[in-house]
Design a protein around this motif. Structure first.
Motif, PDB file in Angstrom:
ATOM      1  N   VAL A  14       2.161 -13.285   3.034  1.00  0.00           N
ATOM      2  CA  VAL A  14       3.219 -13.216   4.191  1.00  0.00           C
ATOM      3  C   VAL A  14       4.187 -12.415   3.276  1.00  0.00           C
ATOM      4  O   VAL A  14       4.623 -11.159   4.169  1.00  0.00           O
ATOM      5  N   GLU A  15       4.392 -12.461   2.476  1.00  0.00           N
ATOM      6  CA  GLU A  15       5.523 -11.669   1.649  1.00  0.00           C
ATOM      7  C   GLU A  15       5.121 -10.100   1.613  1.00  0.00           C
ATOM      8  O   GLU A  15       6.094  -9.144   1.795  1.00  0.00           O
ATOM      9  N   ASN A  16       3.854  -9.925   1.000  1.00  0.00           N
ATOM     10  CA  ASN A  16       3.466  -8.704   1.097  1.00  0.00           C
ATOM     11  C   ASN A  16       3.326  -7.991   2.362  1.00  0.00           C
ATOM     12  O   ASN A  16       3.489  -6.740   2.493  1.00  0.00           O
ATOM     13  N   HIS A  17       3.107  -8.453   3.641  1.00  0.00           N
ATOM     14  CA  HIS A  17       3.079  -8.114   4.650  1.00  0.00           C
ATOM     15  C   HIS A  17       4.608  -7.718   5.027  1.00  0.00           C
ATOM     16  O   HIS A  17       4.710  -6.444   5.655  1.00  0.00           O
ATOM     17  N   VAL A  22       8.337  -3.495   6.653  1.00  0.00           N
ATOM     18  CA  VAL A  22       9.461  -2.759   6.242  1.00  0.00           C
ATOM     19  C   VAL A  22       9.383  -1.307   5.746  1.00  0.00           C
ATOM     20  O   VAL A  22      10.166  -0.603   6.248  1.00  0.00           O
ATOM     21  N   LYS A  23       8.670  -1.094   4.897  1.00  0.00           N
ATOM     22  CA  LYS A  23       8.362   0.526   4.185  1.00  0.00           C
ATOM     23  C   LYS A  23       8.047   1.173   5.238  1.00  0.00           C
ATOM     24  O   LYS A  23       8.579   2.327   5.586  1.00  0.00           O
ATOM     25  N   THR A  24       7.344   0.875   6.381  1.00  0.00           N
ATOM     26  CA  THR A  24       6.656   1.820   7.628  1.00  0.00           C
ATOM     27  C   THR A  24       8.313   1.836   8.481  1.00  0.00           C
ATOM     28  O   THR A  24       8.304   3.153   9.117  1.00  0.00           O
ATOM     29  N   CYS A  29      13.073  -3.499   0.993  1.00  0.00           N
ATOM     30  CA  CYS A  29      12.707  -4.974   0.928  1.00  0.00           C
ATOM     31  C   CYS A  29      12.960  -5.356  -0.487  1.00  0.00           C
ATOM     32  O   CYS A  29      12.228  -5.267  -1.517  1.00  0.00           O
ATOM     33  N   ILE A  30      14.267  -6.211  -0.764  1.00  0.00           N
ATOM     34  CA  ILE A  30      14.527  -6.646  -2.378  1.00  0.00           C
ATOM     35  C   ILE A  30      14.414  -7.973  -2.449  1.00  0.00           C
ATOM     36  O   ILE A  30      14.561  -9.019  -1.665  1.00  0.00           O
TER      37      ILE A  30
END
Length: 101
Positions: A14-17, A22-24, A29-30
């Protein structure tokens, strides 16, 4: 089939998603946990336009809250920040839908 996959997802997935979405959006994302502040949300998300969001990520099944986490959420909300709690990838996408910049 998608619902079964969501239930089997881990907090890390879920965190990786969240990081990917956020990158897109051209955001940052810190990860906050390494700073040693117990109970603070897992991620700080900064989006273009000065948008600041906090994210608490939990595994889809069995993810529970510690009292300190709830106190942090309350404190941040009272200060006017947005805190999203996401147990699934779908909730991550839903929470960021309004911020597609």
């Amino acid at each position: 089939m998608k619902h079964v996959q969501e239930r089997l997802a881990t907090e890390d997935s879920v965190e990786n998603h969240l990081r990917k979405v956020v990158k897109t959006l051209r955001g940052i994302c810190i990860k906050l946990n390494p700073f040693g502040m117990r109970g603070i949300p897992d991620r700080l998300v900064l989006l273009p336009g000065g948008i600041v969001l906090f994210y608490e990520l939990k595994r889809p099944v069995g993810g529970s809250y510690e009292p300190l986490q709830l106190r942090w959420h309350t404190k941040l909300l009272k200060m006017g920040f947005t805190v999203h709690v996401c147990h699934t990838k779908a909730l991550v996408e839903q929470s960021l839908k309004e911020y597609h910049v």
